[in-house]
Design a protein around this motif. Structure first.
Motif, PDB file in Angstrom:
ATOM      1  N   ARG A  47      -0.236 -52.249  34.433  1.00  0.00           N
ATOM      2  CA  ARG A  47       0.406 -53.572  34.487  1.00  0.00           C
ATOM      3  C   ARG A  47      -0.588 -54.604  35.020  1.00  0.00           C
ATOM      4  O   ARG A  47      -1.411 -54.298  35.887  1.00  0.00           O
ATOM      5  CB  ARG A  47       1.610 -53.562  35.435  1.00  0.00           C
ATOM      6  CG  ARG A  47       2.689 -52.575  35.118  1.00  0.00           C
ATOM      7  CD  ARG A  47       3.845 -52.672  36.119  1.00  0.00           C
ATOM      8  NE  ARG A  47       3.453 -52.919  37.496  1.00  0.00           N
ATOM      9  CZ  ARG A  47       3.131 -51.968  38.380  1.00  0.00           C
ATOM     10  NH1 ARG A  47       3.142 -50.695  38.017  1.00  0.00           N
ATOM     11  NH2 ARG A  47       2.797 -52.278  39.625  1.00  0.00           N
ATOM     12  N   TRP A  48      -0.454 -55.833  34.554  1.00  0.00           N
ATOM     13  CA  TRP A  48      -1.335 -56.892  35.021  1.00  0.00           C
ATOM     14  C   TRP A  48      -1.062 -57.284  36.463  1.00  0.00           C
ATOM     15  O   TRP A  48      -1.938 -57.822  37.140  1.00  0.00           O
ATOM     16  CB  TRP A  48      -1.221 -58.123  34.119  1.00  0.00           C
ATOM     17  CG  TRP A  48      -1.786 -57.900  32.759  1.00  0.00           C
ATOM     18  CD1 TRP A  48      -1.107 -57.911  31.572  1.00  0.00           C
ATOM     19  CD2 TRP A  48      -3.145 -57.617  32.422  1.00  0.00           C
ATOM     20  NE1 TRP A  48      -1.958 -57.646  30.529  1.00  0.00           N
ATOM     21  CE2 TRP A  48      -3.218 -57.471  31.022  1.00  0.00           C
ATOM     22  CE3 TRP A  48      -4.314 -57.468  33.161  1.00  0.00           C
ATOM     23  CZ2 TRP A  48      -4.402 -57.191  30.358  1.00  0.00           C
ATOM     24  CZ3 TRP A  48      -5.495 -57.193  32.497  1.00  0.00           C
ATOM     25  CH2 TRP A  48      -5.532 -57.050  31.108  1.00  0.00           C
ATOM     26  N   ASP A  49       0.137 -57.019  36.982  1.00  0.00           N
ATOM     27  CA  ASP A  49       0.470 -57.465  38.336  1.00  0.00           C
ATOM     28  C   ASP A  49       0.050 -56.482  39.430  1.00  0.00           C
ATOM     29  O   ASP A  49       0.387 -56.667  40.596  1.00  0.00           O
ATOM     30  CB  ASP A  49       1.961 -57.774  38.450  1.00  0.00           C
ATOM     31  CG  ASP A  49       2.844 -56.534  38.284  1.00  0.00           C
ATOM     32  OD1 ASP A  49       2.334 -55.451  37.926  1.00  0.00           O
ATOM     33  OD2 ASP A  49       4.065 -56.669  38.491  1.00  0.00           O
ATOM     34  N   VAL A  50      -0.722 -55.469  39.087  1.00  0.00           N
ATOM     35  CA  VAL A  50      -1.208 -54.518  40.087  1.00  0.00           C
ATOM     36  C   VAL A  50      -2.149 -55.219  41.077  1.00  0.00           C
ATOM     37  O   VAL A  50      -2.170 -54.894  42.256  1.00  0.00           O
ATOM     38  CB  VAL A  50      -1.893 -53.308  39.415  1.00  0.00           C
ATOM     39  CG1 VAL A  50      -2.640 -52.452  40.420  1.00  0.00           C
ATOM     40  CG2 VAL A  50      -0.867 -52.471  38.667  1.00  0.00           C
ATOM     41  N   PHE A  51      -2.925 -56.174  40.587  1.00  0.00           N
ATOM     42  CA  PHE A  51      -3.869 -56.922  41.417  1.00  0.00           C
ATOM     43  C   PHE A  51      -3.609 -58.419  41.288  1.00  0.00           C
ATOM     44  O   PHE A  51      -3.087 -58.881  40.266  1.00  0.00           O
ATOM     45  CB  PHE A  51      -5.325 -56.673  40.976  1.00  0.00           C
ATOM     46  CG  PHE A  51      -5.816 -55.263  41.139  1.00  0.00           C
ATOM     47  CD1 PHE A  51      -5.871 -54.653  42.382  1.00  0.00           C
ATOM     48  CD2 PHE A  51      -6.262 -54.553  40.039  1.00  0.00           C
ATOM     49  CE1 PHE A  51      -6.341 -53.357  42.522  1.00  0.00           C
ATOM     50  CE2 PHE A  51      -6.738 -53.254  40.170  1.00  0.00           C
ATOM     51  CZ  PHE A  51      -6.780 -52.663  41.411  1.00  0.00           C
ATOM     52  N   THR A  52      -4.031 -59.173  42.289  1.00  0.00           N
ATOM     53  CA  THR A  52      -4.041 -60.632  42.193  1.00  0.00           C
ATOM     54  C   THR A  52      -5.235 -61.038  41.325  1.00  0.00           C
ATOM     55  O   THR A  52      -6.117 -60.206  41.050  1.00  0.00           O
ATOM     56  CB  THR A  52      -4.197 -61.290  43.580  1.00  0.00           C
ATOM     57  OG1 THR A  52      -5.500 -60.953  44.093  1.00  0.00           O
ATOM     58  CG2 THR A  52      -3.108 -60.851  44.538  1.00  0.00           C
ATOM     59  N   ALA A  53      -5.315 -62.298  40.956  1.00  0.00           N
ATOM     60  CA  ALA A  53      -6.442 -62.776  40.140  1.00  0.00           C
ATOM     61  C   ALA A  53      -7.774 -62.518  40.853  1.00  0.00           C
ATOM     62  O   ALA A  53      -8.742 -62.058  40.233  1.00  0.00           O
ATOM     63  CB  ALA A  53      -6.274 -64.254  39.814  1.00  0.00           C
TER      64      ALA A  53
END
Length: 148
Positions: A92-98
């Motif tokens: 998932r893209w939300d595993v890390f912050t930008a």
């Protein structure tokens, strides 16, 4: 984070080359593969099908020191086919912050750049025009070999 935003960031790193391979996968290389460059990240653009339990959005080189720690995080698994060389797959893209994504991919790039053979690093140190000439020659040689 999205694939487009992460792609834009990755392309700002030095000596990065992007290819489309294995279906809809953006593959990022440190140095062109024609001169011995190596992959450091892969963004999967395919939509998950009904048969997929897990669907990684990105896989990247984590390195032996970060690998086990990353696998402790929810949404990160060993990368299929690449786990033996310490790659992880993120579901998932939300595993890390930008900012964390940038740190992870910058580290993957640096790790891979450090492992390039000396002859490849020598080409990457050349001025841009000379690099293009060497790449063109190498691609021409590879093309002639594949026609045999």
């Amino acid at each position: 984070m999205t694939a487009d935003r992460l792609r834009a960031y990755i392309l700002t790193l030095p000596h990065v080359v992007e290819t489309m391979q294995w279906g809809a996968n953006l593959v990022f290389w440190t140095g062109d593969k024609a001169i011995g460059g190596k992959m450091f990240a892969l963004i999967n653009l395919d939509e998950p099908g009904p048969a997929h339990k897990s669907h990684a959005v990105i896989s990247y080189a984590a390195g032996s020191t970060r690998y086990a720690d990353l696998l402790e995080l929810e949404g990160i698994i060993p990368a299929p086919y690449m786990a033996r060389i310490y790659w992880v797959a993120v579901e998932r893209w939300d595993v890390f912050t930008a900012a964390e994504w940038q740190r992870e991919l910058r580290a993957a790039h640096a790790l891979t750049l450090a492992k390039l053979p000396p002859r490849t690093r020598k080409v990457l140190a050349l001025p841009a025009a000379e690099q293009r000439r060497v790449l063109a020659e190498r691609r021409k040689m590879l093309a002639s070999k594949s026609k045999r």
